[in-house]
Design an enzyme around this catalytic site. Structure first.
Site, PDB file in Angstrom:
ATOM      1  N   SER A 152       3.293  -1.362  40.590  1.00 26.14           N
ATOM      2  CA  SER A 152       3.437  -0.281  39.647  1.00 26.14           C
ATOM      3  C   SER A 152       4.144  -0.984  38.303  1.00 26.14           C
ATOM      4  O   SER A 152       4.771  -2.274  38.591  1.00 26.14           O
ATOM      5  CB  SER A 152       4.769   0.642  40.138  1.00 26.14           C
ATOM      6  OG  SER A 152       5.215   1.515  39.056  1.00 26.14           O
ATOM      7  N   TYR A 165      12.897   3.448  43.411  1.00 29.59           N
ATOM      8  CA  TYR A 165      11.517   2.923  43.542  1.00 29.59           C
ATOM      9  C   TYR A 165      11.061   1.697  42.683  1.00 29.59           C
ATOM     10  O   TYR A 165      10.502   0.957  43.305  1.00 29.59           O
ATOM     11  CB  TYR A 165      10.721   4.028  42.723  1.00 29.59           C
ATOM     12  CG  TYR A 165       9.400   3.983  42.597  1.00 29.59           C
ATOM     13  CD1 TYR A 165       8.812   4.532  43.760  1.00 29.59           C
ATOM     14  CD2 TYR A 165       8.638   3.730  41.439  1.00 29.59           C
ATOM     15  CE1 TYR A 165       7.474   4.371  43.707  1.00 29.59           C
ATOM     16  CE2 TYR A 165       7.328   3.463  41.470  1.00 29.59           C
ATOM     17  CZ  TYR A 165       6.561   4.018  42.599  1.00 29.59           C
ATOM     18  OH  TYR A 165       5.272   4.015  42.693  1.00 29.59           O
TER      19      TYR A 165
END
Length: 245
Positions: A152, A165
């Site tokens: 990500s 996250y």
């Protein structure tokens, strides 16, 4: 990087995809089957996995396997049992896509509850550690195996409020790099893909006001995944790839 692959590029390969009940994982399972792979569908919800199974069969793809597994509660023994079953049924594992993950709640770091931190780390990171420890010997039995991590943008540069996250993705990227270095002279390669803004439940939770039609569908970003799983990418190791560049 040239992502072209030949038709039936995944023929005779066995590929395990986590989180294959919907979103990117589902689309990748369908596309891998179209390229000739026998897909092992791993996810928490049996009904979703069965729907993907039925769709692959209706498309005349190789019969997939279903592994219902809750990554939050799975222990090392669950993964070892799974690895033994895969070796018994298929002999080797040619591909592993670590796609499953959860977002947690976007909030200031100081307000992250301990149980939420533990849940995100368990699913996004610790489950990968346990799964890889169990599956590395089965991957090593393949003539050429590929492991694809899901990265990500917030796993490359931290962003406010993305605490759990973001940290899990930084750690996952580090795991990929360590394994790529350790196995540099082996038949297993390790790489990561950042899907970018893609229609998914995780994306909707992070950006609830976003028009989903303004971003890519999972079907639009499959090419780099298929490339990394195909033999055309032999020699590509330790790379971070952005699917939308």
């Amino acid at each position: 990087m040239n992502y072209s692959i030949k038709p039936e590029a995944l023929s005779n390969k066995t590929i395990l995809i986590t989180g294959s009940g919907d979103g990117i994982g589902k689309q990748l399972a369908l596309d891998c089957a179209k390229q000739g792979a026998t897909v092992i569908l791993l996810g928490r919800t049996v009904a979703k996995l069965e729907a993907v199974y039925d769709q692959i069969i209706s498309n005349n793809g190789p019969e997939p396997a279903i592994v219902p597994l809750d990554l939050q509660g799975a222990t090392g023994k669950h993964y070892l049992d799974m690895a033994n079953t895969i070796e018994d049924q298929f002999g080797a594992l040619d591909g592993l896509v670590l796609n499953a993950g959860i977002l947690g709640t976007l909030r200031p770091f100081a307000q992250i509850p301990e149980d939420e931190w533990q849940e995100v780390m368990q699913i996004n990171l610790h489950s990968q550690f346990l799964m890889l420890k169990a599956l590395l010997p089965v991957l090593n039995k393949a003539q050429s195996a590929s492991v694809v991590f899901t990265s990500s943008g917030v796993g490359k540069k931290g962003r406010a409020y993305w605490g759990c996250y973001s940290v899990s993705k930084f750690a996952s990227e580090g795991m990929m790099q360590i394994l790529a270095d350790e196995y540099a002279n082996s038949t297993i390669r390790f790489n990561s893909i950042n899907p970018g803004p893609t229609q998914s439940k995780l994306r909707t939770r992070a950006y609830p006001a976003e028009d989903s039609n303004s971003i890519k569908a999972p079907a639009d970003i499959m090419t780099p995944y298929l490339y990394l799983l195909a033999d055309e990418s032999i020699g590509v190791n330790g790379q971070y790839i952005e699917a939308q560049k």
